[in-house]
Design an enzyme around this catalytic site. Structure first.
Site, PDB file in Angstrom:
ATOM      1  N   ARG A 110       0.858  -1.187   0.000  1.00  0.00           N
ATOM      2  CA  ARG A 110       0.000   0.000   0.000  1.00  0.00           C
ATOM      3  C   ARG A 110       0.890   1.230   0.000  1.00  0.00           C
ATOM      4  NH1 ARG A 110      -3.341  -2.865  -1.561  1.00  0.00           N
ATOM      5  NH2 ARG A 110      -5.408  -3.334  -0.705  1.00  0.00           N
ATOM      6  N   ASP A 150       4.282  -0.430  -7.037  1.00  0.00           N
ATOM      7  CA  ASP A 150       3.003  -0.820  -7.643  1.00  0.00           C
ATOM      8  C   ASP A 150       1.863  -0.056  -6.986  1.00  0.00           C
ATOM      9  OD1 ASP A 150       1.461  -2.447  -9.452  1.00  0.00           O
ATOM     10  OD2 ASP A 150       0.777  -3.595  -7.715  1.00  0.00           O
ATOM     11  N   GLU A 188      -2.596   7.291  -4.865  1.00  0.00           N
ATOM     12  CA  GLU A 188      -2.908   6.610  -6.132  1.00  0.00           C
ATOM     13  C   GLU A 188      -4.375   6.725  -6.537  1.00  0.00           C
ATOM     14  OE1 GLU A 188      -1.816   2.505  -5.034  1.00  0.00           O
ATOM     15  OE2 GLU A 188      -3.917   1.989  -5.335  1.00  0.00           O
ATOM     16  N   HIS A 190      -0.875  -0.427  -9.605  1.00  0.00           N
ATOM     17  CA  HIS A 190      -1.584  -1.409  -8.762  1.00  0.00           C
ATOM     18  C   HIS A 190      -2.052  -2.617  -9.576  1.00  0.00           C
ATOM     19  CE1 HIS A 190      -3.578  -1.453  -4.587  1.00  0.00           C
ATOM     20  NE2 HIS A 190      -3.483  -2.702  -5.032  1.00  0.00           N
TER      21      HIS A 190
END
Ligand code: NAD
Length: 349
Positions: A237, A261, A266, A298
């Site tokens: 996260r 990622d 985000e 993600h």
């Protein structure tokens, strides 16, 4: 059961495909909304029984109050992480279930993809050779064999990552609030305190959940304790890393590379196409300028196997909720865990 109406938010074409395939017998009535669940869109849930949400949906106190008001009985998260849910507000108001493990292989393998790409500059080589530039200047990497990887969080994903990295011949040290010494012996890695991990690892990969304790676990101070030229990988996260500190570490050269990622902010960008827009988030824009930073949006979970398991488990969670007041994959404010004793004793909610 098709009298159960599911409002499905942030629906992408691949979600529709996997859920429609799993719901082939139309046992549920699923309405797909392209929009995210927010305070502005929560009114769409009127007349539904269940909300199906994902990582960037907003499930804060006002949204939960509105959901309850609209008659929603269950929030079925189609993901493992639940940091976007105000569990305290949901407690005794709306049940929340999640998909605890859909394919830990998907995320662990993606972490390795980031490591290998950054180390061997595959992301740069791809564009260079397509431009008929066959020079390898600047692409010098290192043998991962014999180097030390530090894994923060040794749950489902962390353990799979460790076994892959052991296959590369790496030494693995790990930090976990709840160490699993049996698995450490089986996989031949050792637990250590966080500072030792930070100071000895050539590659650090984060696989713990985001919560109050772990928020900004990678920050200015922890970065200062790391080896020079360290590689940092985050597939968990965004809030686990203080991104401003990461940018400073990259600018000073302390951090050799970063594979992300996930990103703190985000939700404004990931999963959407901004290719003809201006990025107004200056930190994200700065990160995108570094040649030694690789950002994916993600997509760690994004394999055929994971999508199919997500759809299957989410629909099973809903069936479980209908049959049983304390469904197996329930999460709540009091236990904040899937393996809680209170829940097993039927005192969860
Ligand atoms: P898991 O629950 O199996 O493992 C998490 C581990 O973190 C556990 O061993 C736990 O003891 C440990 N932990 C908890 N608090 C800690 C703390 N304060 N310090 C150190 N360790 C702590 O979870 P998992 O399935 O391995 O997933 C890990 C994370 O990956 C999830 O929380 C989620 O945020 C993220 N995730 C990302 C994607 C993606 O697509 N990128 C997909 C799935 C999961």
């Amino acid at each position: 059961m098709n009298d159960i109406k599911i409002a499905f938010f942030d629906a992408k074409p691949y979600d529709k495909e996997s859920f429609d395939s799993e719901n082939w017998d139309s046992r549920y009535s699923i309405t797909y909304f392209d929009s995210r669940l927010t305070e502005q869109t929560v009114s769409l849930t009127k007349g539904f029984d269940v909300v199906c949400a994902f990582v960037n949906d907003t499930i804060n106190a006002p949204v939960i109050a509105a959901l309850k008001n609209n008659g929603i009985r269950l929030i079925a998260l189609r993901c493992a992480g639940y940091n976007n849910v105000d569990l305290k507000q949901a407690y005794k108001n709306i049940h929340v279930v999640r998909v605890p493990a859909y394919s830990p292989y998907a995320v662990a393998e993606h972490a390795v993809a980031l490591m290998l790409s950054l180390n061997r500059k595959i992301h740069k080589a791809y564009s260079r050779t397509r431009d008929s530039n066959f020079s390898i200047n600047g692409f010098l990497g290192f043998d991962m064999h014999g180097k030390t990887a530090g894994v923060i969080g040794t749950g489902h994903i962390g353990q799979i990552l460790i076994s892959i990295l052991k296959g590369f011949g790496m030494n693995v040290v790990a930090y976990d609030k709840f160490p699993d010494h049996e698995r450490a012996e089986e996989l031949q890695f050792s637990y250590t305190d966080l500072d030792t991990l930070l100071g000895t690892s050539d590659i650090i990969s984060i696989h713990c959940p985001l919560n109050k304790e772990t928020h900004h676990v990678i920050n200015e101070v922890s970065i200062s304790k790391m080896k020079d030229d360290v590689m940092i990988i985050n597939t968990s996260r965004g809030g686990l890393i203080d991104t401003k500190a990461l940018v400073e570490g990259l600018k000073s050269g302390k951090i050799g590379s970063a594979g992300l990622d996930v990103y703190e902010e985000e939700s404004d960008y990931f999963f959407e196409d901004f290719s003809s827009h201006i990025i107004s988030d200056d930190i994200l824009a700065r990160l995108l300028t570094f040649p030694n930073v690789l950002i994916t949006s993600h997509q760690g979970f994004f394999t055929k196997e994971a999508l199919s398991t997500i759809a299957k488990t989410t629909l099973n969670n809903i069936a479980d909720f209908i049959k049983n007041d304390s469904p197996e994959n329930e999460i709540c404010y009091r236990c904040d865990s899937v393996s809680c004793r209170r829940k097993k004793e039927g005192k969860c909610f």
